[in-house]
Scaffold this motif. Structure first.
Motif, PDB file in Angstrom:
ATOM      1  N   VAL A 182       4.996  75.551  26.527  1.00  0.00           N
ATOM      2  CA  VAL A 182       5.614  74.521  27.365  1.00  0.00           C
ATOM      3  C   VAL A 182       4.733  73.287  27.360  1.00  0.00           C
ATOM      4  O   VAL A 182       3.502  73.384  27.463  1.00  0.00           O
ATOM      5  CB  VAL A 182       5.796  75.042  28.814  1.00  0.00           C
ATOM      6  N   ALA A 242       3.265  72.758  31.612  1.00  0.00           N
ATOM      7  CA  ALA A 242       3.636  74.003  32.294  1.00  0.00           C
ATOM      8  C   ALA A 242       3.716  73.813  33.817  1.00  0.00           C
ATOM      9  O   ALA A 242       4.640  74.296  34.462  1.00  0.00           O
ATOM     10  CB  ALA A 242       2.653  75.112  31.950  1.00  0.00           C
ATOM     11  N   HIS A 273      13.526  79.709  29.978  1.00  0.00           N
ATOM     12  CA  HIS A 273      12.587  78.998  30.846  1.00  0.00           C
ATOM     13  C   HIS A 273      12.990  79.144  32.313  1.00  0.00           C
ATOM     14  O   HIS A 273      14.077  79.640  32.627  1.00  0.00           O
ATOM     15  CB  HIS A 273      12.533  77.512  30.460  1.00  0.00           C
ATOM     16  N   LEU A 274      12.113  78.650  33.185  1.00  0.00           N
ATOM     17  CA  LEU A 274      12.393  78.718  34.628  1.00  0.00           C
ATOM     18  C   LEU A 274      13.319  77.571  35.021  1.00  0.00           C
ATOM     19  O   LEU A 274      12.864  76.480  35.365  1.00  0.00           O
ATOM     20  CB  LEU A 274      11.089  78.635  35.436  1.00  0.00           C
ATOM     21  N   TYR A 294      16.068  75.190  41.366  1.00  0.00           N
ATOM     22  CA  TYR A 294      16.663  76.318  42.101  1.00  0.00           C
ATOM     23  C   TYR A 294      16.952  75.921  43.545  1.00  0.00           C
ATOM     24  O   TYR A 294      17.999  76.248  44.103  1.00  0.00           O
ATOM     25  CB  TYR A 294      15.738  77.540  42.056  1.00  0.00           C
ATOM     26  N   GLU A 304      11.337  75.088  39.912  1.00  0.00           N
ATOM     27  CA  GLU A 304      11.465  75.572  41.301  1.00  0.00           C
ATOM     28  C   GLU A 304      12.370  74.631  42.104  1.00  0.00           C
ATOM     29  O   GLU A 304      13.237  75.082  42.862  1.00  0.00           O
ATOM     30  CB  GLU A 304      10.083  75.629  41.967  1.00  0.00           C
ATOM     31  N   THR A 357       7.459  90.265  24.135  1.00  0.00           N
ATOM     32  CA  THR A 357       6.456  90.308  25.215  1.00  0.00           C
ATOM     33  C   THR A 357       5.601  89.049  25.246  1.00  0.00           C
ATOM     34  O   THR A 357       4.693  88.936  26.047  1.00  0.00           O
ATOM     35  CB  THR A 357       5.540  91.538  25.079  1.00  0.00           C
ATOM     36  N   GLY A 358       5.907  88.115  24.360  1.00  0.00           N
ATOM     37  CA  GLY A 358       5.099  86.904  24.285  1.00  0.00           C
ATOM     38  C   GLY A 358       5.580  85.827  25.250  1.00  0.00           C
ATOM     39  O   GLY A 358       6.373  86.078  26.154  1.00  0.00           O
ATOM     40  N   SER A 359       5.075  84.632  25.034  1.00  0.00           N
ATOM     41  CA  SER A 359       5.443  83.516  25.906  1.00  0.00           C
ATOM     42  C   SER A 359       6.019  82.376  25.067  1.00  0.00           C
ATOM     43  O   SER A 359       5.960  82.407  23.837  1.00  0.00           O
ATOM     44  CB  SER A 359       4.217  83.029  26.677  1.00  0.00           C
ATOM     45  N   ILE A 360       6.569  81.391  25.738  1.00  0.00           N
ATOM     46  CA  ILE A 360       7.113  80.212  25.052  1.00  0.00           C
ATOM     47  C   ILE A 360       6.198  79.033  25.401  1.00  0.00           C
ATOM     48  O   ILE A 360       5.907  78.817  26.586  1.00  0.00           O
ATOM     49  CB  ILE A 360       8.542  79.888  25.531  1.00  0.00           C
ATOM     50  N   GLN A 372       7.143  74.016  35.872  1.00  0.00           N
ATOM     51  CA  GLN A 372       7.289  75.011  36.946  1.00  0.00           C
ATOM     52  C   GLN A 372       7.769  74.338  38.233  1.00  0.00           C
ATOM     53  O   GLN A 372       8.708  74.810  38.882  1.00  0.00           O
ATOM     54  CB  GLN A 372       5.963  75.722  37.213  1.00  0.00           C
ATOM     55  N   TYR A 423      10.992  85.251  23.557  1.00  0.00           N
ATOM     56  CA  TYR A 423       9.689  85.845  23.887  1.00  0.00           C
ATOM     57  C   TYR A 423       9.144  86.643  22.700  1.00  0.00           C
ATOM     58  O   TYR A 423       7.943  86.851  22.583  1.00  0.00           O
ATOM     59  CB  TYR A 423       9.790  86.757  25.123  1.00  0.00           C
ATOM     60  N   GLY A 438      18.076  84.225  34.864  1.00  0.00           N
ATOM     61  CA  GLY A 438      17.850  82.910  35.471  1.00  0.00           C
ATOM     62  C   GLY A 438      18.970  82.396  36.343  1.00  0.00           C
ATOM     63  O   GLY A 438      18.915  81.260  36.791  1.00  0.00           O
TER      64      GLY A 438
END
Lengths: 127, 80, 621
Positions: C211, C214, C70-71, C225, C222, C206-209, C218, C105, C289
């Motif tokens: 959330v 979302a 994840h981000l 970070y 952000e 190539t897929g997504s997780i 996100q 993924y 990450g």
């Protein structure tokens, strides 16, 4: 926002790619990111960043003239797009993607990759 | 006499070891102090500090600190 | 739907080829979170007592955590576990890089491998398409070479783990390699992969997780970070990575030297973080990450050869540099490179090689047995022994089991200085002046590993002398043995907090190094998973996992108990030979006192076995 990169600062963390798909497609799916990082290992030990420099080749190739320049950036007008995907194949940097919907997508210049790059390897092109 | 005033950033594992400290502490003294003496005024044993930086550069623990500066105490990786 | 998770556990019998992708049980996620929790629970439930670690019935579990992929800072971690061929008990190892996120993924939280392939094979997972490909051309290939071959064959977007010749030959301390320099080094997971004839696992996802929130996740990601970027340590710690600690460890007299005879190396300045930056560095190399990459990728030139190598990071410096006495950073880096290609854990390999050197010095083994004479400080001898070990040839066949079985085979009193706990070699902190750190090593579930509880800083903070003042004062100045009082609580607390990161699938260094606050993980965990859980509640899960891994050892190791929790006799009987802690050692009575207190606080009997009441209290079975 137009991008520029400083590859020698990149550490390959892929934060740019994760935030790219969250911002543009509301999904955690770096395979769909609109920029790419390639690690050249073991030799010579560096990273290459492929990114959209808003060169406009895709716009020139689009038979429907669906990709238009607005403030030095090229945006896809999805009302005109017929999903022929000629633009995706034409991208000199291979940084356009095909979404699950069948439509192409390109860098929107959102600048999230610039904002979150921990290394200032992806930057806004000031000039 | 000039008063010495130094901000000290305490972070990472050091705050686990010394939970009474805040992330930013202020040390005020009427006499000149070395980095090591400043650390010890905060109740920190200087050996638990990996290194100290000032304006991004590593400085010696025996360096005599000037006033109105910020020191960053970097803690050991703590078993990374 | 389980938000935050990929949603499936993929079980592959590499012998029959049978594959099953089951839904990740919500109760497993609820009770064990992921990563280390999944590894411990699945291993405990699936492996019968009496199972041969190197037989087809053993499992390799590869698990991500709910926060992997994840981000958020440090979300690139993957946990590996198995019935360890090094200890015969619970084995796990954690790795950074990009493999775990790719697995998620592709749709999988966890990969469980059982059985054994007939011929050397590679598992290729391309989202939901899974193939076991026989490929004997990879036999004997270096771990990094094999990764390069597979990258070129399959494509840049595959993330790959490989084993080297040491794994193929089932060396007890063979490591898993990934991304040309990241390893799951400890407890011999790669030997188990080797026993299953699996040279590599390649994953493209190539897929997504999914959330839970979302947009919220996100924004929080952000912000996390940006919190890291604003920390004063962000720019000061990152340039040196873990090697930055080298001279500090030496200053406090904890740097293993000459097979742990001493805890002080005069040459530390030639092999510290500054030396890595000055003499080797090409680029920082980050995990998925990561805002503060500790990976230092460089190029080493030595008389034996030149090599591109990631590292050396601190542990490799301590065991190959300190314990084997390689006095130049280029030599340490080259030995590191040789370990990486052969697929040997640098920690155990350094300790095993330095053990052999001391055995030779003391006349326990001779030139005829070894094939030559060997000495501390010789890169040539280090590489010679590493190659013998990986090939299981001559003396290498004995050393390939690790220092515990090797010392039993050599005899001659060498058990005294076979530096291990439970059969796992000691990592980079000498503890004869650090009782909390000693207890950490003694009671770690996997054996003598530092990352379950790193109490060295606590020991130093509690000691009653200023080490550098003593060093300056010259000979005679010694740091007092810090008292064991109060150490047990600190060790127990760290044994819950440190492994929690491995359970969530994230890196601990942002917290440990630059002071990133744990409250952020609580918040992002809720936004990603939809589940509200405080850090304290997560620590309680980590505590339960600690009890479970102890029970795993009770279940699988014959006669397991207190006697498995002692350090080598050297640390209880022999004084440190030089440096600030010269003359120090910790008597067995002191360790016994600490163990008694530790067992009582854990709810274990005096033999170190969890009592029925304890098992019930944690809801374990």
């Amino acid at each position: 926002m137009k991008l520029q990169v400083k590859e020698d600062r990149c550490s390959g963390c892929n934060v740019c790619r994760v935030v790219c798909t969250l911002e543009n497609f509301s999904t955690v799916q770096p395979s769909q990111a609109l920029l790419k990082i390639k690690g050249l290992f073991p030799d010579p030990g560096k990273y290459e960043i492929a990114y959209c420099n808003q060169c406009g080749v895709c716009a020139g190739e689009c038979p429907e003239e669906a990709i238009k320049e607005v403030n030095s950036e090229y945006d896809i007008d999805y009302d005109l797009c017929t999903q022929c995907l000629i633009c995706v194949d034409s991208c000199p940097f291979d940084v356009m993607v095909v979404l699950e919907s069948g439509y192409p997508a390109k860098c929107t210049g959102c600048g999230k990759c610039v904002e979150l790059c921990p290394r200032d390897a992806v930057l806004a092109d000031q000039g | 006499m000039m008063t010495l005033k130094v901000d000290v950033i305490v972070q990472g594992y050091l705050r686990e070891l010394y939970p009474h400290l805040r992330e930013k502490e202020e040390v005020i003294s009427e006499t000149p102090l070395t980095v090591r003496q400043i650390i010890s005024q905060l109740g920190i044993k200087s050996e638990t500090v990996l290194f100290v930086t000032q304006e991004g550069r590593i400085i010696d623990k025996d360096y005599l600190v000037e006033s109105n500066t910020e020191l960053v105490l970097v803690s050991p990786p703590a078993g990374g | 739907m389980l938000h935050g998770y990929a949603g499936k556990i993929l079980k592959i019998n590499v012998g029959s080829g049978k594959q099953v992708a089951e839904n990740t049980p919500p109760e497993l996620a609820e009770q064990y979170l992921g990563g280390r929790g999944f590894v411990a629970r699945l291993l405990y439930d699936s492996i019968e007592p009496g199972t041969d670690p190197l037989g087809p019935a053993n499992l390799v579990v590869i698990a991500t955590g709910p926060l992997s992929g994840h981000l958020l800072p440090g979300s690139g971690k993957t946990h590996f576990g198995t019935l360890s061929p090094a200890t015969g008990g619970y084995g796990d190892s954690n790795m950074g890089g990009h493999f775990g996120p790719a697995l998620k993924y592709a749709g999988y939280d966890c990969l469980v491998l059982e059985g054994a392939a007939e011929k050397l094979s590679t598992i290729v997972i391309d989202n939901d398409k899974i193939e076991i490909v026989e490929d004997e051309t990879l036999q004997g290939k270096g771990a990094l070479v094999a990764e390069k071959i597979l990258k070129e064959r399959l494509g840049e977007d595959f993330q790959i783990i490989t084993i080297g010749p040491a794994g193929e030959n089932k060396v007890a301390f063979a490591c898993i390699s990934h991304d040309f320099g990241r390893q799951a080094g400890r407890t011999g997971v790669a030997a188990v992969l080797g026993s299953k004839n699996i040279k590599a696992v390649a994953v493209r996802g190539t897929g997504s997780i999914p959330v839970y929130n979302a947009k919220g996740a996100q924004q929080k990601g952000e912000a996390m970070y940006k919190v890291c970027f604003a920390k004063p340590g962000f720019k000061t710690w990152t340039p040196y990575g873990t090697a930055s600690i080298t001279s500090w460890v030496n200053e406090v007299g904890a740097f293993p030297t000459r097979n742990f005879q001493s805890s002080f190396a005069e040459f530390h300045n030639k092999i510290n973080g500054q030396a890595v930056v000055d003499k080797l560095l090409i680029t920082d190399k980050g995990c998925f990450g990561c805002p503060t990459p500790c990976g230092k990728y460089g190029y080493a030139k030595t008389a034996l050869g030149n090599a591109y190598v990631e590292g050396p990071e601190y542990e490799s410096i301590a065991t190959l540099g300190g314990s084997c006495c390689l006095e130049e950073i280029e030599e340490v880096a080259y030995a590191n490179y040789v370990c990486d290609q052969l697929g040997l854990d640098t920690i155990s390999a350094g300790v095993v090689v330095s053990f052999a050197m001391e055995c030779f010095e003391k006349g326990v083994i001779n030139t005829a047995e070894i094939g030559r004479s060997i000495s501390f400080g010789s890169l040539d001898d280090v590489v010679y022994l590493l190659e013998k070990i990986a090939a299981c040839e001559g003396i290498g066949a004995v050393l390939a089991g690790g220092v515990k079985p090797a010392s039993a085979a050599f005899g001659g009193g060498s058990e005294q200085y076979a530096i291990h706990v439970k059969g796992l070699e000691w990592s980079g902190y000498e503890c004869r002046n650090a009782p909390g750190m000693m207890l950490s090593y003694m009671t770690a579930d996997v054996g003598a590993h530092h990352n379950r509880s790193w109490a060295l800083g606590y020991d130093i903070s509690q000691s009653d002398a200023d080490v550098s003042e003593l060093i300056k004062a010259g000979a005679g100045g010694k740091m007092d043995v810090s008292s064991p009082e109060g150490k047990v609580d600190h060790v127990i607390s760290m044994q819950h907090s440190r492994p929690l990161y491995d359970t969530l699938g994230i890196c601990r260094l942002q917290t440990m190094e630059i002071g990133f606050e744990t409250v952020h993980y609580e918040e992002v965990f809720e936004l990603i998973t939809g589940r509200k859980l405080s850090w304290a509640e997560m620590l309680a899960i980590s505590e339960k996992i600690w009890q479970l891994t102890r029970l795993f050892n009770v279940k699988h190791i014959d006669g397991f108990g207190r006697s498995w929790d002692y350090p080598p006799r050297r640390f209880m009987e022999e004084p440190v030979t030089s440096g600030p802690n010269e003359g120090r050692y910790i008597k067995k009575e002191i360790l016994d006192k600490m163990l008694d207190e530790y067992y009582e606080k854990r709810g274990w009997d005096s033999n170190g076995i969890p009592t029925p009441e304890t098992i019930k209290a944690y809801g374990l079975k």
